[in-house]
Write a protein that holds these residues in place. Structure first.
Motif, mmCIF file in Angstrom:
data_model
loop_
_atom_site.group_PDB
_atom_site.id
_atom_site.type_symbol
_atom_site.label_atom_id
_atom_site.label_comp_id
_atom_site.label_asym_id
_atom_site.label_seq_id
_atom_site.Cartn_x
_atom_site.Cartn_y
_atom_site.Cartn_z
ATOM 1 N N PRO A 104 0.825 -1.207 0.000
ATOM 2 C CA PRO A 104 0.000 0.000 0.000
ATOM 3 C C PRO A 104 0.859 1.257 0.000
ATOM 4 O O PRO A 104 1.955 1.289 0.572
ATOM 5 C CB PRO A 104 -0.809 -0.110 1.292
ATOM 6 N N HIS A 105 0.372 2.277 -0.644
ATOM 7 C CA HIS A 105 1.071 3.562 -0.687
ATOM 8 C C HIS A 105 0.668 4.401 0.522
ATOM 9 O O HIS A 105 -0.489 4.404 0.909
ATOM 10 C CB HIS A 105 0.731 4.317 -1.974
ATOM 11 N N PRO A 106 1.607 5.128 1.111
ATOM 12 C CA PRO A 106 1.241 5.982 2.241
ATOM 13 C C PRO A 106 0.350 7.142 1.788
ATOM 14 O O PRO A 106 0.512 7.674 0.717
ATOM 15 C CB PRO A 106 2.595 6.510 2.750
ATOM 16 N N GLY A 107 -0.581 7.489 2.658
ATOM 17 C CA GLY A 107 -1.440 8.645 2.377
ATOM 18 C C GLY A 107 -2.623 8.267 1.681
ATOM 19 O O GLY A 107 -3.521 8.544 1.198
#
Length: 61
Positions: A58-61
């Protein structure tokens, strides 16, 4: 219950992807119980997409 492996992308023109199968069952008037069949195909596609999404970080933010 027998579990079948399905592929999201099909390089073999004879193989149907889960999305194609869902589209077919949702418009097939000859099925004895089209609602149940369509919901089963939707569950299969959803489960497959869930498995696929878990393979990506997953990508942060």
């Amino acid at each position: 219950m027998v579990e079948a492996r399905v592929h999201l992308r099909s390089d073999d023109p004879r193989r149907i992807t889960p999305a194609e199968r869902l589209a077919q069952t949702s418009t097939d008037p000859t099925l004895p119980n089209p609602t149940a069949t369509t919901l089963t195909q939707a569950d299969t596609l959803g489960r497959l997409l869930g498995e696929l999404s878990s393979q990506f970080t997953p990508h942060p933010g």
